[in-house]
Design a protein around this motif. Structure first.
Motif, short mmCIF file in Angstrom:
data_model
loop_
_atom_site.label_atom_id
_atom_site.label_comp_id
_atom_site.label_asym_id
_atom_site.label_seq_id
_atom_site.Cartn_x
_atom_site.Cartn_y
_atom_site.Cartn_z
N THR A 45 0.84 -1.19 0.00
CA THR A 45 0.00 0.00 0.00
C THR A 45 0.88 1.25 0.00
O THR A 45 1.77 1.38 0.84
CB THR A 45 -0.93 0.03 1.23
OG1 THR A 45 -1.76 -1.13 1.22
CG2 THR A 45 -1.80 1.27 1.21
N SER A 47 0.98 5.74 -1.07
CA SER A 47 0.20 6.95 -1.30
C SER A 47 0.73 7.68 -2.52
O SER A 47 1.92 7.56 -2.86
CB SER A 47 0.25 7.87 -0.08
OG SER A 47 1.59 8.29 0.17
N ALA A 182 5.08 2.21 -6.04
CA ALA A 182 4.91 0.80 -5.71
C ALA A 182 5.88 -0.07 -6.50
O ALA A 182 6.45 -1.04 -5.97
CB ALA A 182 3.47 0.37 -5.98
N LYS A 198 -7.08 -1.93 -4.53
CA LYS A 198 -7.89 -1.00 -3.74
C LYS A 198 -7.34 0.41 -3.90
O LYS A 198 -6.13 0.61 -3.95
CB LYS A 198 -7.86 -1.40 -2.25
CG LYS A 198 -8.68 -0.49 -1.35
CD LYS A 198 -8.56 -0.94 0.12
CE LYS A 198 -9.32 0.00 1.04
NZ LYS A 198 -9.19 -0.40 2.47
N GLN A 200 -8.17 4.56 -2.44
CA GLN A 200 -8.95 5.42 -1.55
C GLN A 200 -8.56 6.87 -1.78
O GLN A 200 -7.38 7.21 -1.82
CB GLN A 200 -8.69 5.05 -0.09
CG GLN A 200 -9.48 5.90 0.90
CD GLN A 200 -9.19 5.51 2.35
OE1 GLN A 200 -8.35 4.65 2.61
NE2 GLN A 200 -9.88 6.14 3.28
N SER A 245 -4.60 6.79 -1.68
CA SER A 245 -3.91 5.64 -1.09
C SER A 245 -4.29 4.43 -1.93
O SER A 245 -5.49 4.15 -2.11
CB SER A 245 -4.33 5.44 0.36
OG SER A 245 -3.76 4.25 0.89
N VAL A 246 -3.28 3.71 -2.45
CA VAL A 246 -3.53 2.63 -3.37
C VAL A 246 -2.85 1.35 -2.89
O VAL A 246 -1.70 1.38 -2.45
CB VAL A 246 -3.03 2.97 -4.80
CG1 VAL A 246 -3.50 1.91 -5.79
CG2 VAL A 246 -3.51 4.34 -5.23
N THR A 247 -3.58 0.26 -2.97
CA THR A 247 -3.03 -1.06 -2.62
C THR A 247 -2.85 -1.89 -3.89
O THR A 247 -3.78 -1.99 -4.71
CB THR A 247 -3.96 -1.80 -1.64
OG1 THR A 247 -4.08 -1.02 -0.45
CG2 THR A 247 -3.38 -3.18 -1.29
#
Length: 251
Positions: A45, A47, A182, A198, A200, A245-247
């Protein structure tokens, strides 16, 4: 003798029932198969934050009419007259009525604390908020409003009429930035990013607002001293910011 047979039969039946009950309890509390599931999450995860710069084309002006009088009624009447004059001026300049709003209206006594809290007069403030003002007209509107009765300039907020498109661009760029981050982190750990699982949104549209509040009290004095010259506003550029925020799943 006959009663003794009944007693033996009842005792035998009780033993059988007790044995069956114990067998059932034993089989219910000891399952034949136990399944264990792993809760390990093989993901990462991160940002992402990006800003998009744009030149504002509209402004929101907040200014006020402040009035002092000896009695409350006179104070309210004078304040209302000045507010009406400003509103009439704005409508005459083509400002839509829906873009004119009064707020923060307050009337209060003025005390002389040196003479036992004696009331010496009354003061009243009414704030006027003018929205969707074209940037190239904002300076003239402020100057003319001072002539009409405005005596306190609170803030000038610069905005972009195409904000939704700019914010959408900033969101896309923020997700792209998160993916790059990432990839770097996964590579450093000997892994590889597979897919986004995911996302957000951490930012809000309010963060894209740019305020120009460069000493507004001093600006108001300048306007009242030389209202006919007009106000030169320099909005520059505003920043439309988005944060996410990305997973990502990794392998």
């Amino acid at each position: 003798m006959k009663n003794r047979k009944y007693i033996y039969a009842a005792a035998l039946m009780a033993c059988v029932l007790a044995s069956a009950s114990l067998t059932a309890c034993s089989s219910a509390t000891v399952p034949s198969t136990i399944t264990v599931q792993s809760t390990e999450n093989s993901g990462i995860t991160v940002s992402g934050e990006e800003k998009v710069k744009a030149t504002p084309d509209i402004a929101e002006i907040r200014y006020s009419v402040y009035t002092q009088e000896k009695d409350a009624k006179s104070c309210q009447t004078t304040n209302a007259q000045d507010v009406d004059a400003v509103v009439s001026l704005l409508k005459g300049k083509g400002i839509d009525e829906k873009d004119i709003k009064t707020s923060n209206v307050g009337l209060s006594p003025i005390y002389d604390w040196n003479n036992g809290r004696k009331i010496t007069g009354y003061e009243m403030t009414t704030e006027i908020v003018v929205s969707s003002v074209p940037i190239d007209e904002a300076g003239t509107i402020i100057s003319d409003s001072v002539n009409a009765g405005i005596n306190s300039i609170n803030s000038v907020q610069y905005q972009c009429s195409n904000f939704d498109e700019l914010y959408a661009e900033a969101l896309k760029n923020a997700i792209t930035a998160a993916r790059k981050k990432a990839d770097l982190m996964a590579e450093a750990g000997g892994k590889k990013v597979v897919a986004m699982t995911k996302v957000q949104e951490l930012s809000s549209s309010d963060q894209a607002v740019a305020y120009a509040s460069n000493n507004m009290k001093q600006m108001a004095v300048m306007e009242m001293d030389s209202a006919d010259t007009g106000t030169s506003l320099m909005p520059g550029q505003v920043e439309v910011e988005a944060e996410v925020s990305v997973t990502f799943s990794i392998e």
